[in-house]
Design an enzyme around this catalytic site. Sequence first.
Site, PDB file in Angstrom:
ATOM      1  N   CYS A 256       0.869  -1.181   0.000  1.00 29.81           N
ATOM      2  CA  CYS A 256       0.000   0.000   0.000  1.00 29.81           C
ATOM      3  C   CYS A 256       0.909   1.235   0.000  1.00 29.81           C
ATOM      4  O   CYS A 256       2.100   1.119  -0.264  1.00 29.81           O
ATOM      5  CB  CYS A 256      -0.994  -0.020   1.164  1.00 29.81           C
TER       6      CYS A 256
ATOM      7  N   ARG B 239      -3.407  -0.665   5.195  1.00 29.50           N
ATOM      8  CA  ARG B 239      -3.934  -1.748   4.362  1.00 29.50           C
ATOM      9  C   ARG B 239      -2.974  -2.912   4.162  1.00 29.50           C
ATOM     10  O   ARG B 239      -3.371  -4.080   4.299  1.00 29.50           O
ATOM     11  CB  ARG B 239      -4.380  -1.209   2.995  1.00 29.50           C
TER      12      ARG B 239
ATOM     13  N   ASP C 213      -8.378   3.677   0.914  1.00 32.48           N
ATOM     14  CA  ASP C 213      -7.431   3.889   1.994  1.00 32.48           C
ATOM     15  C   ASP C 213      -8.157   4.423   3.232  1.00 32.48           C
ATOM     16  O   ASP C 213      -8.665   5.554   3.228  1.00 32.48           O
ATOM     17  CB  ASP C 213      -6.365   4.884   1.545  1.00 32.48           C
TER      18      ASP C 213
END
Length: 144
Positions: free
Chosen positions: A7, A13, A115
């Site tokens: 990420c 994440r 996100d």
Amino acid sequence: MKIIFICHGNICRSPIAEYVFRHLACEKGVSDLFDVSSAGVSSEEDGNDIYPPAKRVLKANGIPFSHHRAHRITDSEFSSAELAVALDSSNLRALLRRFGNDPKVIMLLDRDVDDPWYTDDFDKAYEDIFTGCTRLLEEILASS
């Protein structure tokens, strides 16, 4: 098989995906088949642990995790991995720019995992990541 989840900063994440995938592989009794890690495309969070709301969502879903040190993916990590799994299209583009059009660079889903750093929806990110990791594990095991 070495898998790296990617990420932006490696605090939300990608560590969630790392620990979810490890947990799913363990539940299936195949954890010894995988070397799973995570990294970011940016170095801005280098050295930081998992973001506290990401820890809370892992804990709430019974996913074990340990201390984490965020870092930017290294050339050696990339070259030794069999899969580099991007969590969104921006991260995918960053990986392709840096490492070229390598077939080991894939997306976790056929769309972005939003996100939660910006959306503050860690539950939705977790659900998307859990779905993607479940599918990925099933696809890998089916092709073995």
